[in-house]
Design an enzyme around this catalytic site. Sequence first.
Site, mmCIF file in Angstrom:
data_model
loop_
_atom_site.group_PDB
_atom_site.id
_atom_site.type_symbol
_atom_site.label_atom_id
_atom_site.label_comp_id
_atom_site.label_asym_id
_atom_site.label_seq_id
_atom_site.Cartn_x
_atom_site.Cartn_y
_atom_site.Cartn_z
ATOM 1 N N HIS A 52 0.806 -1.224 0.000
ATOM 2 C CA HIS A 52 0.000 0.000 0.000
ATOM 3 C C HIS A 52 0.838 1.272 0.000
ATOM 4 O O HIS A 52 0.302 2.365 -0.222
ATOM 5 C CB HIS A 52 -0.997 -0.009 1.165
ATOM 6 N N ASP B 56 -10.197 -1.027 3.223
ATOM 7 C CA ASP B 56 -9.033 -1.517 3.967
ATOM 8 C C ASP B 56 -9.471 -1.890 5.385
ATOM 9 O O ASP B 56 -10.352 -1.253 5.956
ATOM 10 C CB ASP B 56 -8.001 -0.369 4.017
ATOM 11 N N HIS C 102 -7.370 -1.421 7.656
ATOM 12 C CA HIS C 102 -6.542 -0.452 8.389
ATOM 13 C C HIS C 102 -6.815 0.950 7.859
ATOM 14 O O HIS C 102 -7.202 1.121 6.699
ATOM 15 C CB HIS C 102 -5.056 -0.769 8.190
ATOM 16 N N ASP D 7 -4.416 3.409 7.699
ATOM 17 C CA ASP D 7 -3.242 3.903 6.960
ATOM 18 C C ASP D 7 -3.107 5.412 7.074
ATOM 19 O O ASP D 7 -2.737 6.102 6.115
ATOM 20 C CB ASP D 7 -3.305 3.447 5.491
ATOM 21 N N HIS E 41 3.694 1.451 4.598
ATOM 22 C CA HIS E 41 2.381 1.151 3.985
ATOM 23 C C HIS E 41 1.231 1.580 4.899
ATOM 24 O O HIS E 41 0.093 1.636 4.446
ATOM 25 C CB HIS E 41 2.247 -0.330 3.591
ATOM 26 N N ASP F 247 -7.289 -2.538 -0.764
ATOM 27 C CA ASP F 247 -6.303 -3.347 -0.044
ATOM 28 C C ASP F 247 -6.886 -4.759 0.092
ATOM 29 O O ASP F 247 -8.055 -4.920 0.492
ATOM 30 C CB ASP F 247 -6.078 -2.689 1.339
ATOM 31 N N ASP G 98 -6.617 -6.816 2.290
ATOM 32 C CA ASP G 98 -7.095 -7.150 3.638
ATOM 33 C C ASP G 98 -8.428 -6.495 3.992
ATOM 34 O O ASP G 98 -8.963 -6.729 5.077
ATOM 35 C CB ASP G 98 -6.020 -6.893 4.699
ATOM 36 N N GLU H 261 -1.403 -4.847 -1.866
ATOM 37 C CA GLU H 261 -1.080 -5.747 -0.755
ATOM 38 C C GLU H 261 -1.203 -7.227 -1.085
ATOM 39 O O GLU H 261 -1.032 -8.074 -0.205
ATOM 40 C CB GLU H 261 -1.896 -5.410 0.519
HETATM 41 C C1 DIR Z 1 -0.317 -1.053 10.966
HETATM 42 C C2 DIR Z 1 -0.618 -1.972 9.788
HETATM 43 N N1 DIR Z 1 -1.372 -0.095 11.163
HETATM 44 C C3 DIR Z 1 1.010 -0.334 10.779
HETATM 45 N N2 DIR Z 1 -0.971 -1.241 8.679
HETATM 46 C C4 DIR Z 1 -1.381 -1.769 7.496
HETATM 47 O O1 DIR Z 1 2.022 -1.024 10.662
HETATM 48 O O2 DIR Z 1 1.024 0.881 10.753
HETATM 49 N N3 DIR Z 1 -1.501 -3.006 7.255
HETATM 50 N N4 DIR Z 1 -1.642 -0.958 6.501
HETATM 51 O O3 DIR Z 1 -1.989 -3.523 6.127
HETATM 52 MN MN MN Z 2 -3.655 -0.596 3.503
HETATM 53 MN MN MN Z 3 -4.662 -3.074 5.303
HETATM 54 MN MN MN Z 4 -1.400 -2.959 4.731
#
Ligand code: DIR
Ligand code: MN
Ligand code: MN
Ligand code: MN
Length: 305
Positions: free
Chosen positions: A95, A122, A124, A126, A139, A224, A226, A269
């Site tokens: 990402h 997503d 998350h 991000d 990411h 994404d 996920d 991803e």
């Molecule tokens: C988590 C994972 N919030 C981090 N982030 C993401 O590492 O900052 N996982 N985008 O897909």
């Molecule tokens: Mn993401």
């Molecule tokens: Mn994600």
């Molecule tokens: Mn991610």
Amino acid sequence: RRCILIGAPVDSGKRRTGCLMGPDAYRTAGLAEALSDLGHVVEDLGNLTPAEHGPEPDGTHLHQPNRTIGWTNRLIRAAEQAMPRGLPIFLGGDHALALGSVAGVANHAARMGRPQFVLWLDAHSDYHTPETSTSGNLHGTPLGYVTGRSGFAGFPVITNPVKQENICIIGLRSVDRPEREALQQTKIRFHDMRQIDETGIARPLAAFLDTVAAANGMLHVSLDVDFLDPSIAPAVGTTVPGGATIREGHLVMEMICDSGLMTSLDLVELNPFLDERGRTAQLMVDLAASALGRRVFDRPTQSYS
Ligand code: DIR
Ligand code: MN
Ligand code: MN
Ligand code: MN
């Protein structure tokens, strides 16, 4: 439409490697054929490489910041060049590629005098900055970057930040505390899985698409892997249980198609090294096809308000 496939084998946005194989997995799963079967003209630009960048610094918690800066520079240019010619589809890659794809399409929208909107699908949010990220994985930062948050030293300066109120995140179920605290101060629309359970996925999406249409906006969709439930989409390094079903995924994509609003797309991803006989790659290709016109029967989207 003219679909421009842009291979972006970005693998610097997190520590677990394998997303660099993503673009070729989408090709193997038949993305170009699916889109041309739908009547689109498909142009495949092959795989990009990052712009020249410095060696990675010592003594930082960040993972490969300079390589990610190189990718961001390259992808901003690629997005700016593709937008006037067609609908770019960025084949990730992780990402972190969206730091460049979104910044680049937003520059193009500004040139056209139109507002840029972003739909972020997503688990998350991000929304980290390099300073708030505890993992050091970039990411987790693209929405922080493109909205103009500070802390992105060394990255290209954001000249056309995406307005908070022009962003909608759907699918959330893993938000780090600094992200949550920052997000709650913003006008970003965010919908967690509980809300999807309660209202269905169509209602918040329809409301957002109405806003985009009313503003004559350009719409970037960032998908994404996920976002989807790991039981149907296992090929991602950051699986979180309780994600979208296959039908929720297709409904989102079919509604995006009906709206006629999408002007650019990220598929990110996918880690083919973790896939089961290509099933995740195939599902992502099928979702992209739904966003670009594949359907069982034609019928207009109903009203959800
Ligand atoms: C988590 C994972 N919030 C981090 N982030 C993401 O590492 O900052 N996982 N985008 O897909
Ligand atoms: Mn993401
Ligand atoms: Mn994600
Ligand atoms: Mn991610």
